[in-house]
Design an enzyme around this catalytic site. Structure first.
Site, short mmCIF file in Angstrom:
data_model
loop_
_atom_site.label_atom_id
_atom_site.label_comp_id
_atom_site.label_asym_id
_atom_site.label_seq_id
_atom_site.Cartn_x
_atom_site.Cartn_y
_atom_site.Cartn_z
N GLY A 145 19.39 -9.04 7.97
CA GLY A 145 19.94 -8.93 9.47
C GLY A 145 21.49 -8.86 9.34
O GLY A 145 22.17 -9.08 8.40
N GLU A 167 27.12 -5.84 18.94
CA GLU A 167 26.29 -4.73 18.64
C GLU A 167 27.04 -3.55 19.21
O GLU A 167 27.55 -3.65 20.19
CB GLU A 167 25.04 -4.89 19.34
CG GLU A 167 24.00 -6.01 18.84
CD GLU A 167 24.24 -7.33 19.57
OE1 GLU A 167 25.49 -7.39 20.40
OE2 GLU A 167 23.25 -8.18 19.68
N GLU A 260 3.36 -6.25 -11.62
CA GLU A 260 2.08 -6.97 -11.72
C GLU A 260 1.14 -6.27 -11.26
O GLU A 260 1.09 -5.31 -10.21
CB GLU A 260 2.35 -8.12 -10.86
CG GLU A 260 1.40 -8.93 -10.42
CD GLU A 260 1.28 -9.91 -9.61
OE1 GLU A 260 0.90 -11.27 -9.75
OE2 GLU A 260 2.27 -9.98 -8.66
N CYS A 272 -6.97 1.64 -13.73
CA CYS A 272 -5.60 1.99 -14.15
C CYS A 272 -5.46 1.72 -15.63
O CYS A 272 -6.33 1.39 -16.38
CB CYS A 272 -4.82 1.10 -13.40
SG CYS A 272 -4.83 -0.65 -13.86
N GLN A 277 -1.21 -1.38 -21.05
CA GLN A 277 0.37 -1.03 -21.43
C GLN A 277 0.92 -2.53 -21.57
O GLN A 277 1.85 -2.45 -22.40
CB GLN A 277 0.96 -0.33 -20.02
CG GLN A 277 0.63 1.13 -20.12
CD GLN A 277 1.42 1.80 -18.96
OE1 GLN A 277 1.44 1.31 -17.70
NE2 GLN A 277 1.73 2.97 -19.05
N GLU A 299 2.93 -5.84 -7.08
CA GLU A 299 1.60 -5.47 -7.13
C GLU A 299 1.53 -4.06 -6.32
O GLU A 299 1.80 -3.99 -5.15
CB GLU A 299 0.57 -6.61 -6.53
CG GLU A 299 -0.79 -6.46 -6.57
CD GLU A 299 -1.48 -6.59 -7.88
OE1 GLU A 299 -2.28 -5.76 -8.21
OE2 GLU A 299 -1.14 -7.72 -8.56
N ASP A 333 5.51 4.92 -3.57
CA ASP A 333 5.92 4.13 -4.46
C ASP A 333 7.13 3.17 -3.64
O ASP A 333 8.14 3.68 -3.28
CB ASP A 333 6.63 4.37 -5.64
CG ASP A 333 6.74 3.42 -6.82
OD1 ASP A 333 7.02 2.18 -6.55
OD2 ASP A 333 6.65 3.95 -8.03
N ARG A 335 8.32 0.27 -4.75
CA ARG A 335 9.01 -0.43 -5.82
C ARG A 335 10.66 -0.39 -5.88
O ARG A 335 11.12 0.64 -5.43
CB ARG A 335 8.44 -0.43 -7.26
CG ARG A 335 6.83 -0.73 -7.45
CD ARG A 335 6.38 -0.75 -8.69
NE ARG A 335 6.32 0.92 -9.13
CZ ARG A 335 5.83 1.39 -10.20
NH1 ARG A 335 5.29 0.58 -11.12
NH2 ARG A 335 5.81 2.58 -10.42
#
Length: 405
Positions: A145, A167, A260, A272, A277, A299, A333, A335
């Site tokens: 925020g 604001e 993960e 997968c 890996q 995940e 994706d 991530r």
């Protein structure tokens, strides 16, 4: 923006703030997609407050750190706040040195007094015309925020952890969005940055937000390792650094960022290649005698276990892994590797040999200031269960997979 551009943009904004000037900070389109004018409370004047309330037009508030709020005994405005975005309003206040408390010059006096480390509860009237806000303890890494962004900027500028914000509302009375904010910033000769810029800047320049919570030995069937656990926020699952040998300052470090995957890493899912890996990375590090795996709690490419399982259901209906994520309302994706780069910096590592098939990981790490000296493939043999998954990774994510046609 690239990392150098983000650093330059934020540092330029910090210089403006330290001169007593105002800037505009825009938040994420995923949130309110609005902007606030921001100034440092140490330098508030009647003129800058007047400029803010004249050109921003919203509610003038004073964000501050949790410690400052506690010292001033600023209790919540109501016992059970129901603000839609969790804004931590306290009881309003005026400095006792003010007259009516509402003029721009009186408000500046109150803002200055709130930033004064020697002020106490008895120096203020309650209620008043200034609305203090209490920032989350871990700043923008806990809550994205304007309250947290403003206090983080105050800390980065080296002043009191107190700011003043308002604001930005258009003359029409509607909220200014990013395209409007750019125009208003130019008209008022103000710097414009985003909360995302501040987050990325802190990840590149500040590792204080990361806490090491454990450091233990980890004997495994792949070899003997050391495991450190790191947390950003109390509610997070810890990020794990699994290492062998003395990795402090390694140049370069044999390294894998592993997201993960409960189904693959623990249950050996054939949908997968994640579990294989991870095993390969640990075996490679053991053979090399040194290196590290960073186990990131991301995940399902960052969408979480529940949504990953829903994505699996969609895949069973014919969608590929990218299409399933998008249908659930996510990016292909989700991530982020900022935390990974910060943990490497804690270890004084700025060069790695990265075990990955994903060119995006190479690009993102380098953007975050970690040089990838070499990419080491970490391929697994395709199976009938994961061939479409691997094909999708190769075609849509451009993974470098030689065994997938």
């Amino acid at each position: 923006m690239q990392s150098k551009e983000i650093i330059s943009t934020v540092e330029s904004a910090l210089e403006e703030l330290k001169k007593g000037k105002l800037i505009i900070v825009a938040d994420s389109p995923d949130r309110e997609s609005e902007g606030d004018m921001v100034g440092l409370a140490d330098f508030a004047t009647g003129e800058t407050v007047n400029k803010m309330i004249t050109h921003a037009r919203g509610l003038l508030c004073v964000p501050m750190s949790h410690e400052y709020g506690e010292r001033l005994k600023l209790t919540p405005m109501v016992p059970d706040g129901e603000d839609a975005f969790g804004t931590a309003f306290t009881i309003s206040t005026d400095a006792k040195t003010t007259t009516t408390g509402i003029s721009a010059f009186d408000r500046a006096k109150t803002i200055n007094a709130l930033a004064n480390p020697n002020s106490s509860y008895d120096d203020f009237f309650h209620p008043g015309h200034i609305f203090p806000l209490i920032a989350a303890k871990n700043g923008i890494f806990e809550r994205t925020g304007h309250t947290e962004a403003a206090v983080d900027l105050a800390k980065l500028a080296g002043g009191s952890p107190v700011a003043y914000i308002c604001e930005v509302v258009k003359k029409s009375g509607t909220m200014a969005r990013l395209k409007d904010l750019r125009v208003i910033a130019e008209e008022n000769d103000m710097q414009l940055i985003t909360i995302e810029d501040i987050i990325e800047y802190r990840r590149m320049k500040d590792t204080s937000y990361i806490k090491e919570i454990a450091d233990v030995k980890l004997p495994t069937k792949y070899g003997d390792f050391q495991m450190k656990a790191y947390k950003v926020n109390e509610t997070d699952e810890p990020t794990l650094l699994i290492s062998k040998g003395d990795i402090k300052g390694a140049d370069p470090l044999l390294f894998r960022m592993h997201s993960e995957c409960l189904t693959g890493d623990i249950f050996g899912s054939k949908r997968c290649d994640c579990g294989q890996q991870l095993q390969t990375a640990l075996e490679t590090i053991e053979k090399n005698g040194s290196g590290a795996v960073l186990y990131l709690r991301q995940e399902g490419r960052g969408i979480g276990l529940e949504n990953k399982l829903k994505a699996y259901e969609l895949q069973e209906q014919g969608f590929d892994t990218v299409e399933a994520n998008v249908k659930l309302g996510f990016k292909p994706d989700e991530r982020d590797y900022g935390l990974a780069a910060s943990i490497l910096k804690i270890q004084n590592v700025d060069h790695v040999e990265l075990m990955t098939n994903n060119p995006d990981k190479v690009e993102k790490l380098e953007e975050l200031g970690i040089k990838v000296d070499k990419r080491i493939p970490i391929e697994t043999k395709p199976t009938k269960e994961n061939i479409r998954y691997l094909e999708t990774k190769k075609i849509k994510f451009h993974h470098l997979l030689s065994e997938v046609n």
